[in-house]
Design an enzyme around this catalytic site. Structure first.
Site, PDB file in Angstrom:
ATOM      1  CD  GLU A  10      28.384  47.188  43.883  1.00  0.00           C
ATOM      2  OE1 GLU A  10      29.578  47.089  44.152  1.00  0.00           O
ATOM      3  OE2 GLU A  10      27.821  46.508  43.010  1.00  0.00           O
ATOM      4  N   GLY A  64      33.968  40.897  40.298  1.00  0.00           N
ATOM      5  CA  GLY A  64      34.026  41.291  41.697  1.00  0.00           C
ATOM      6  C   GLY A  64      33.948  42.800  41.821  1.00  0.00           C
ATOM      7  CB  SER A  65      34.680  45.009  44.625  1.00  0.00           C
ATOM      8  OG  SER A  65      36.014  44.632  44.881  1.00  0.00           O
ATOM      9  CB  THR A  66      34.918  49.052  41.082  1.00  0.00           C
ATOM     10  OG1 THR A  66      33.730  48.749  40.334  1.00  0.00           O
ATOM     11  CG2 THR A  66      35.727  50.101  40.329  1.00  0.00           C
ATOM     12  CD  GLU A  67      38.861  48.436  47.763  1.00  0.00           C
ATOM     13  OE1 GLU A  67      37.672  48.196  48.084  1.00  0.00           O
ATOM     14  OE2 GLU A  67      39.799  48.468  48.565  1.00  0.00           O
ATOM     15  CE  LYS A  75      40.338  33.689  45.330  1.00  0.00           C
ATOM     16  NZ  LYS A  75      39.321  33.825  46.402  1.00  0.00           N
ATOM     17  CD  GLU A  84      31.095  41.201  33.030  1.00  0.00           C
ATOM     18  OE1 GLU A  84      30.440  42.195  33.397  1.00  0.00           O
ATOM     19  OE2 GLU A  84      31.052  40.756  31.874  1.00  0.00           O
ATOM     20  N   GLY A 121      39.114  45.024  41.159  1.00  0.00           N
ATOM     21  CA  GLY A 121      39.338  45.054  39.708  1.00  0.00           C
ATOM     22  C   GLY A 121      40.551  45.917  39.340  1.00  0.00           C
ATOM     23  CB  CYS A 170      26.834  43.024  39.554  1.00  0.00           C
ATOM     24  SG  CYS A 170      26.208  41.818  38.398  1.00  0.00           S
TER      25      CYS A 170
HETATM   26  P1  NAD Z   1      35.583  41.132  45.755  1.00  0.00           P
HETATM   27  O1  NAD Z   1      36.159  42.023  44.728  1.00  0.00           O
HETATM   28  O2  NAD Z   1      35.860  41.413  47.183  1.00  0.00           O
HETATM   29  O3  NAD Z   1      36.065  39.631  45.522  1.00  0.00           O
HETATM   30  C1  NAD Z   1      35.905  38.987  44.275  1.00  0.00           C
HETATM   31  C2  NAD Z   1      36.959  37.923  44.136  1.00  0.00           C
HETATM   32  O4  NAD Z   1      38.241  38.544  44.095  1.00  0.00           O
HETATM   33  C3  NAD Z   1      37.017  36.919  45.291  1.00  0.00           C
HETATM   34  O5  NAD Z   1      37.301  35.639  44.775  1.00  0.00           O
HETATM   35  C4  NAD Z   1      38.178  37.419  46.122  1.00  0.00           C
HETATM   36  O6  NAD Z   1      38.805  36.419  46.888  1.00  0.00           O
HETATM   37  C5  NAD Z   1      39.116  37.928  45.033  1.00  0.00           C
HETATM   38  N1  NAD Z   1      40.100  38.916  45.480  1.00  0.00           N
HETATM   39  C6  NAD Z   1      40.031  39.785  46.527  1.00  0.00           C
HETATM   40  N2  NAD Z   1      41.155  40.525  46.598  1.00  0.00           N
HETATM   41  C7  NAD Z   1      41.952  40.123  45.577  1.00  0.00           C
HETATM   42  C8  NAD Z   1      43.232  40.547  45.101  1.00  0.00           C
HETATM   43  N3  NAD Z   1      43.922  41.501  45.701  1.00  0.00           N
HETATM   44  N4  NAD Z   1      43.724  39.940  43.997  1.00  0.00           N
HETATM   45  C9  NAD Z   1      43.024  38.967  43.359  1.00  0.00           C
HETATM   46  N5  NAD Z   1      41.813  38.541  43.761  1.00  0.00           N
HETATM   47  C10 NAD Z   1      41.280  39.115  44.854  1.00  0.00           C
HETATM   48  O7  NAD Z   1      34.031  41.085  45.460  1.00  0.00           O
HETATM   49  P2  NAD Z   1      32.902  40.302  46.245  1.00  0.00           P
HETATM   50  O8  NAD Z   1      32.687  40.983  47.551  1.00  0.00           O
HETATM   51  O9  NAD Z   1      33.186  38.828  46.235  1.00  0.00           O
HETATM   52  O10 NAD Z   1      31.650  40.525  45.279  1.00  0.00           O
HETATM   53  C11 NAD Z   1      30.920  41.694  45.286  1.00  0.00           C
HETATM   54  C12 NAD Z   1      31.312  42.593  44.139  1.00  0.00           C
HETATM   55  O11 NAD Z   1      31.266  41.882  42.908  1.00  0.00           O
HETATM   56  C13 NAD Z   1      30.337  43.752  43.963  1.00  0.00           C
HETATM   57  O12 NAD Z   1      31.045  44.932  43.722  1.00  0.00           O
HETATM   58  C14 NAD Z   1      29.543  43.351  42.727  1.00  0.00           C
HETATM   59  O13 NAD Z   1      28.962  44.414  42.035  1.00  0.00           O
HETATM   60  C15 NAD Z   1      30.556  42.626  41.934  1.00  0.00           C
HETATM   61  N6  NAD Z   1      29.910  41.728  40.961  1.00  0.00           N
HETATM   62  C16 NAD Z   1      29.902  42.084  39.650  1.00  0.00           C
HETATM   63  C17 NAD Z   1      29.271  41.277  38.715  1.00  0.00           C
HETATM   64  C18 NAD Z   1      29.247  41.645  37.248  1.00  0.00           C
HETATM   65  O14 NAD Z   1      28.960  40.776  36.441  1.00  0.00           O
HETATM   66  N7  NAD Z   1      29.519  42.875  36.872  1.00  0.00           N
HETATM   67  C19 NAD Z   1      28.647  40.110  39.127  1.00  0.00           C
HETATM   68  C20 NAD Z   1      28.660  39.783  40.470  1.00  0.00           C
HETATM   69  C21 NAD Z   1      29.301  40.606  41.386  1.00  0.00           C
END
Ligand code: NAD
Length: 498
Positions: free
Chosen positions: A400, A247-250, A194, A269, A252, A303
């Protein structure tokens, strides 16, 4: 779509097609009719639209992935699987221009970074192709069940975890997806991916090329759609054995809760707020551009972004001025202009969020050295921005930002422990760097910085062989390298007696 730059024919063709879900080896319509517009962040103009996958579409994709595990994919020899990965890598390389242009359009990346997407994906696939034939268990010297060694054979098998749910962000399309796809294929798992709704095109292209390269139907499925619907359904799905999330910690945290239903494995991650620590003996000709690009690369939507810069007070003015001068020089604009180093941020929402965070800086006492405004043009631009005189409790130091923003703090001649404590004063622990010519300082700081990755005189060097992941609230597990395979393997202990 009025495009000022002449796109390659294959890119025009891709954008002109109707894009649906890629399930069971082919594009398929989603169960609902809803579509989501995909726009160019450099102009705000519509590029195409994508299907909004629902929980029912996730069900169908998980079924396809489960069937594929039992099909020819599950019976392939290691050599056959190695070849599949290598063929896929070659096909990606032969589509390099398409990858570059889609990365610029989908995400807003500057051209030189977008050009890295196809070579990065191919390199990752080749690295993991090399591992396929080395995935092996162990023979163990067990004397269980009261048997003598010559009456018993004990060994382990390394088996694919099964169906993987992969959820990716928008900040480095192609790369973020390939970090999941390559080890999934190498270990013989199958996946439902996804992608982020803000930059979903790369994943569809990757799935189509995998099929063209001979990866069997159902092994790599892509369900585009929203996080709270398609993403949440995938994370909670009882037919998924493991979820790999970036994605984001929240979000996650919500993935961990959703995964609890069937106790699927989880790797995460997540976000970061990485420190860049510059000692007074550092080579400033290296440290100043190093610190600037640690924060400004990909418009800070990174990130590992080196967003907190710590400088010894004796060189703070010189470093601050040096980074600010560079920030003013970096050209802002569309990634199709090869001299542009700062593209747009991904969306209007993200630009507004960054600006809201920047608005807290001056009232909280930070001093603006460069940037702070918008670039020109219709897209979502933010100037590379540098603040000095920052303090640990300031919003721009704690949050962040995911934008091109540096918050500078100083340290004095205190011991290294207290400097490391300043660097570690964050809930995150993803990356960090130390800039010094002194070996003892470097080694001691490397051990004391609480992060999954530390660079000395470089920031966030990446290689497929180097484990990558976070401590504290930056995540669980390590991608890349041999450890990246372990995320997708389970161990079976076997005892044979006679
Ligand atoms: P995000 O957490 O908003 O979204 C990431 C993914 O999760 C998207 O595909 C989104 O559609 C999905 N998502 C959103 N809500 C969801 C839910 N309730 N259940 C399941 N999936 C859901 O993050 P973003 O804005 O796309 O990316 C930015 C964040 O990603 C930053 O915090 C960044 O630090 C982090 N990031 C981390 C790494 C790493 O390797 N550590 C790499 C890249 C980005």
């Amino acid at each position: 779509m009025a495009m000022a730059y002449p796109l390659n024919g294959s890119t025009r063709e891709f954008l002109a097609r109707r894009l649906d879900l890629f399930v069971d080896g082919r594009m398929q319509r989603a169960t609902d009719d809803g579509r989501l517009e995909v726009s160019d962040p450099a102009s705000g103009e519509r590029l195409t639209d994508i299907a909004l996958g629902s929980a029912r579409d996730i069900d169908a994709a998980v079924d396809a992935a489960r069937r594929a595990l039992r099909g020819p994919w599950g019976r392939m020899t290691a050599d056959e699987r190695t070849r599949a990965l290598l063929d896929y890598a070659r096909l990606i390389e032969s589509n390099a221009t398409l990858f570059t242009e889609i990365a610029v359009l989908d995400n807003g990346m500057p051209w030189p970074i977008a050009q890295s997407t196809a070579p990065f994906c191919a390199m990752f696939l080749r690295y993991y192709a090399g591992w396929v034939s080395k995935i092996a268990g162990e023979t163990l010297p067990s004397a269980g069940n009261g048997k003598r060694p010559n009456e018993l054979l004990a060994y382990t098998l390394r088996e694919p975890v099964g169906v993987v749910g992969a959820i990716t962000p928008w900040n480095y399309p192609f790369g973020m997806e390939m970090l999941k796809i390559a080890p999934v294929l190498a270990t013989g798992c199958t996946v439902v991916l996804k992608p982020a709704e803000q930059a979903p095109l790369a994943s569809l292209l990757l799935a189509e090329l995998a099929a063209q390269a001979g990866v069997p139907a159902g092994v790599l499925n892509v369900v585009t759609g929203l996080g709270e619907t398609a993403g949440a359904a995938l994370a909670a799905h009882p037919g998924v054995d493991k979820v790999a999330f970036t994605g984001s910690t929240e979000v996650g945290r919500s993935i961990v809760q959703a995964a609890a239903g069937n106790l699927k494995r989880v790797s995460l991650e997540l976000g970061g707020k990485s420190p860049v620590v510059i000692f007074p003996d550092a080579d400033l000709n290296q440290a100043i551009p190093g610190a600037a690009m640690a924060a400004f690369l990909l418009q800070g939507q990174n990130c590992v972004c080196g967003s907190r810069v710590f400088v010894h007070e004796s060189i703070a003015a010189a470093v601050g001025e040096g980074i600010a001068a560079l920030a003013r020089q970096l050209k802002i604009g569309s990634g199709f202009d090869p001299s542009v180093m700062i593209g747009p941020v991904i969306s209007r929402e993200q630009r507004d969020r960054i600006e809201a965070l920047l608005a807290t800086a001056k009232p909280e006492g930070a001093k603006l050295l460069a940037g702070g405004g918008r670039g020109t043009g219709n897209g979502w631009f933010v100037e590379p921005t540098v603040y000095a005189n920052c303090l640990p409790e300031m919003t721009i130091v704690r949050e962040e930002i995911f934008g091109p923003v540096i918050a500078m703090q100083t340290f004095n001649d205190g011991d290294l422990e207290s400097i490391a404590a300043q660097a570690n004063d964050t809930v995150y622990g993803l990356s960090g760097s130390v800039w010094t010519r002194d070996l003892a300082t470097a080694h001691r700081m490397v051990r004391m910085i609480d992060a999954g990755q530390v660079g000395v005189n470089c920031h966030a060097a990446m290689d497929p062989s180097m484990p990558f992941g976070g401590n504290k609230q930056s995540g669980w597990g390590r991608e890349f390298g041999r450890e990246g395979l372990d995320l997708y393997l389970k161990t079976k202990a076997v005892t044979i007696t006679w």
